[in-house]
Design an enzyme around this catalytic site. Structure first.
Site, PDB file in Angstrom:
ATOM      1  CB  SER A 261     -60.170 -19.067  23.828  1.00 46.94           C
ATOM      2  OG  SER A 261     -59.174 -18.672  24.771  1.00 46.94           O
ATOM      3  CG  ASP A 262     -57.642 -25.038  25.838  1.00 41.15           C
ATOM      4  OD1 ASP A 262     -57.221 -24.590  26.925  1.00 41.15           O
ATOM      5  OD2 ASP A 262     -57.589 -26.253  25.565  1.00 41.15           O
ATOM      6  CE1 TYR A 263     -52.515 -21.522  30.785  1.00 39.21           C
ATOM      7  CE2 TYR A 263     -51.230 -20.833  28.888  1.00 39.21           C
ATOM      8  CZ  TYR A 263     -51.391 -20.940  30.256  1.00 39.21           C
ATOM      9  OH  TYR A 263     -50.417 -20.483  31.095  1.00 39.21           O
ATOM     10  CB  ALA A 265     -56.959 -21.507  21.746  1.00 41.04           C
TER      11      ALA A 265
END
Ligand code: NOJ
Length: 751
Positions: A261-263, A265
């Site tokens: 996942s992104d940070y 997210a």
């Protein structure tokens, strides 16, 4: 380790251990510091969870990484090595031009080399994964992250995607390579209003045709990781979008690597209003196929319990963990968790002379010359007569310019910070400034002044407001610069947008440089019209006035470690500019989003004219100031008419389109010959033209070369009215030239 052994390992792991592999720690948890690339202090993990985590982001330093690897492995029941990940975006210690500038080289070879240098440096410190390439198609210059993308074109971006993955990964077991992570899946480059993290609405057709090809190209090249995007795509956040991650990415594109996942997210799905709480967010994400939860507390806090309660099948966790273990195994970490890292060797690898040379060549090739009335290249020898075009009435309060003198003025002249928002060099002082690059040429008549501050008083940047000097100090800088400008034969003004106004969280509602720098330009112009402007930026800026006040305008983006040398090389003609815009430069902010491959309307308007009841604006033409693919050289290239070896084709056939390109100027130069196609009648509207090929040719003065492109039926495919990816019979236009504006054309028919 064999597959069998990996399977055994998985079987032997407890649920907590498995979930641990799916958790990515922020650096602060292990080191109390590290590179900060998102909100800090939000992670709530027990010591046991920290000990079992499978990866960490944001840590540099060979010794530190070695030590942490040892420490963490000792805590792991099965002593599984950690993955160290980092944003190595345009270089590690030898910084290359920002990715948008790499796009402007139109040279996948250069991009590949840049990434292999970055990989060699980062891997020498013990890093395993880079969060690159960023392949989000970009059309809106307000969005700060356009600097991280190769640009606005699906074909160019796909070529760059392949090259970058090759450069980073090569043979992954080699200790000089990193695993690459394509991002941000998907459509993150189209946020509403250009506001970072904002929602994205794309029709399925636009998504498939324009936005997905570059990600898919990276997948086909074997990219080992994919990162979800922060945004909702057509109202569903990517980190919980099963259709996107399982159907499109895995099934359709054939991706079999690790999805991260992104940070934070995953947990942010609560803010999106999609999950009631972090527990539900974890359930959604694991169901959608997110293998690693970057930084948030969702998996750490809830995944084990979700499995125990039967709400998440353990099979999903096993699949994710096996992918993570496979990546570790393919990096050779089970045999050597330190990948042979030796701090002394790392030190020797960083900033190697050949790396710097590569960075210098790449930077020079990425500069785009937007305007030149003949003032460039700067003459190296002092000359006595006033330069052609100089208006002597403007030469200042009675001062006589000294022969051959050049004043280098602007806040970028003596500035090391020319490497872009995603670079964290340990030795920024090793970055060559413009002044150092010019002085290294050893030429007479050079003088230097700062002229203005980079940002206006109180200006907001990502990191707060700039505490600025007093008006008196600013006035003194300006006065000194004007004196110098008036007494010099020509002025090179080095201006630009500060790097902290670009990159993540760097969205803007204006596309200019600071007022202080504009004032400097306007005032210098009053005392000396022989202005060459060197423009630093991380996005296309609206440069109408800057171009009008300058005799030459060279966009140098954020050129990196060798920036000053590369700029001096190009301005003095030791290298000839060859960059072409990978993203359109608008006339004004109001034109944004503006891109070359748009669609025709039912009320077409000549792009340079304004007509009532026709497409466009009443106060501005629709043509951009400088289109995609545009860029001048110090020489001229002429094109013969486009020749086709046949005028009709059917599937399986090939048409060869060719032109003869001639260097009609006085110096050798490199031209990027571009092929565009237009489908003039189809079941859905097609772009007014689309890039389908490019070739770089190097020509001596007077030399001609025939350049040919093969046109085949698969290049004509698109998503038809029923979303089938097909070509349709009919007429096609072929354009070949030096920019997306090329008028040199021919036609053929697909039977
Ligand atoms: C957030 C950014 O969107 C992403 O590109 C980056 O890789 C991560 N933070 C990690 O720094």
């Amino acid at each position: 380790m064999t597959q069998e052994k990996l399977n055994e390992l998985l079987k032997d792991m407890s649920l907590e251990e498995k979930v641990g592999q799916m958790i990515q720690l922020p650096a602060e948890v292990l080191t109390g510091g590290g590179l900060v690339t998102g909100p800090t202090g939000t992670t709530q993990l027990t010591d046991e969870q920290v000990g079992m985590a499978g990866s960490v982001l944001g840590i540099k330093g060979a010794e530190k990484i070695r030590e942490l690897q040892k420490q963490q492995m000792a805590k792991q029941p099965h002593h599984i090595p950690l993955l160290f990940m980092l944003d190595v975006i345009n270089g590690f210690e030898t910084i290359f031009p920002i990715p948008l500038a790499l796009g402007c080289t139109f040279s996948p070879e250069m991009a590949e080399k840049a990434c292999s240098v970055a990989a060699a440096e980062a891997a020498s410190e013990g890093l395993h994964v880079t969060f690159s390439p960023m392949l989000d198609l970009v059309r809106d210059a307000r969005w700060g992250r356009v600097m991280e993308s190769p640009g606005e074109d699906p074909y160019l971006n796909s070529e760059m995607a392949r090259a970058m993955v090759r450069g980073y990964q090569g043979d992954l077991r080699s200790k000089e390579k990193l695993a690459a992570c394509l991002k941000h899946f998907a459509g993150y480059g189209a946020p509403e209003g250009g506001r970072d993290y904002d929602n994205v609405e794309l029709s399925e057709r636009t998504l498939m045709e324009d936005y997905l090809p570059a990600y898919e190209a990276a997948v086909k090249e074997g990219c080992r990781l994919a990162m979800t995007s922060f945004n909702t795509l057509n109202r569903v956040p990517s980190s919980g979008n099963k259709w996107l991650l399982r159907k499109l990415l895995r099934e359709k594109m054939g991706f079999d690597g690790v999805v991260i996942s992104d940070y934070s997210a995953v947990e942010e799905m609560v803010f999106h209003g999609i999950a009631a709480d972090a527990r539900e967010a974890a359930k959604l994400a694991v169901g959608a196929g997110v293998d690693i939860d970057m930084v948030s507390n969702a998996y750490a806090g809830h995944l084990a319990e979700l499995v125990r309660s039967g709400e998440v099948p353990e099979k999903l966790v096993d699949e994710a963990v096996l992918r993570i273990l496979t990546l570790k195994n393919d990096l050779g970490l089970f045999e050597d968790p330190f990948r042979d890292v030796d701090p002394a060797e790392a030190e020797k690898t960083l900033l190697r002379a050949d790396f710097r040379q590569q960075a210098r060549e790449t930077a020079a090739a990425s500069f785009v010359l937007l305007k030149n009335d003949g003032i460039l290249p700067l003459r190296k020898e002092p000359e006595n007569e006033a330069e052609e075009g100089q208006d002597s009435s403007c030469s200042g309060k009675g001062t006589v310019p000294s022969a051959g003198s050049t004043a280098w003025i602007g806040p970028y002249v003596d500035n090391h910070e020319i490497y872009g928002a995603w670079s964290f060099p340990e030795r920024p002082e090793k970055t060559v400034t413009i002044r150092q690059g010019v002085e290294a040429k050893g030429l007479p008549g050079m003088s230097f002044a700062r002229g203005s501050y980079m940002m206006d008083k109180g200006c907001a940047t990502k990191f707060g407001r700039i505490p600025n000097p007093s008006d008196e100090q600013a006035d003194a800088l300006l006065e000194e610069a004007l004196r110098l400008a008036a007494s010099s034969q020509r002025v090179v003004l080095c201006l630009g947008e500060h790097k902290d106004l670009t990159g993540e969280a760097g969205s803007r509602t204006s596309l200019g440089i600071s007022e202080g720098q504009m004032e400097l330009l306007r005032k210098v112009r009053q005392v000396n019209p022989n202005i060459v402007t060197v423009l630093f930026c991380g996005r296309p800026l609206a440069v109408k006035e800057i171009a009008a006040l300058s005799r030459a305008l060279l966009v140098v983006w954020m050129p990196g470690t060798e920036g000053g040398n590369a700029i001096a090389d190009v301005l003095f003609g030791d290298r000839v500019p060859q960059g072409k815009l990978a993203m359109t430069f608008p006339r004004s902010l109001g034109q944004v989003p503006v891109y070359y491959n748009h669609f025709a309307t039912g009320r077409p308007n000549p792009p340079h004219e304004i007509h009532l009841f026709r497409n466009g604006y009443m106060d501005e033409v629709t043509a951009p100031l400088y289109p995609f693919g545009y860029g001048l050289s110090y020489t001229e290239f002429t094109y013969s008419e486009v020749k086709l070896d046949r005028r009709e084709m059917k599937a399986g056939d090939r048409i060869t389109a060719s032109v003869t390109v001639t260097n009609t100027g006085g110096v050798s130069g490199v031209e990027t010959v571009q092929l565009y196609l237009r489908d003039s009648s189809a079941s859905v509207a097609r772009p007014i033209r689309s890039l389908k090929g490019f070739q770089k040719v190097s020509l001596a003065p007077g030399e001609s070369r025939e350049v040919s492109f093969a046109i085949e039926e698969p290049m004509l495919r698109f998503y038809d009215i029923d979303m089938n990816h097909v070509s349709e019979p009919g007429r096609f236009e072929v354009y070949i030239g030096g920019s997306s504006d090329a008028e040199n054309s021919a036609e053929f028919v697909l039977a």
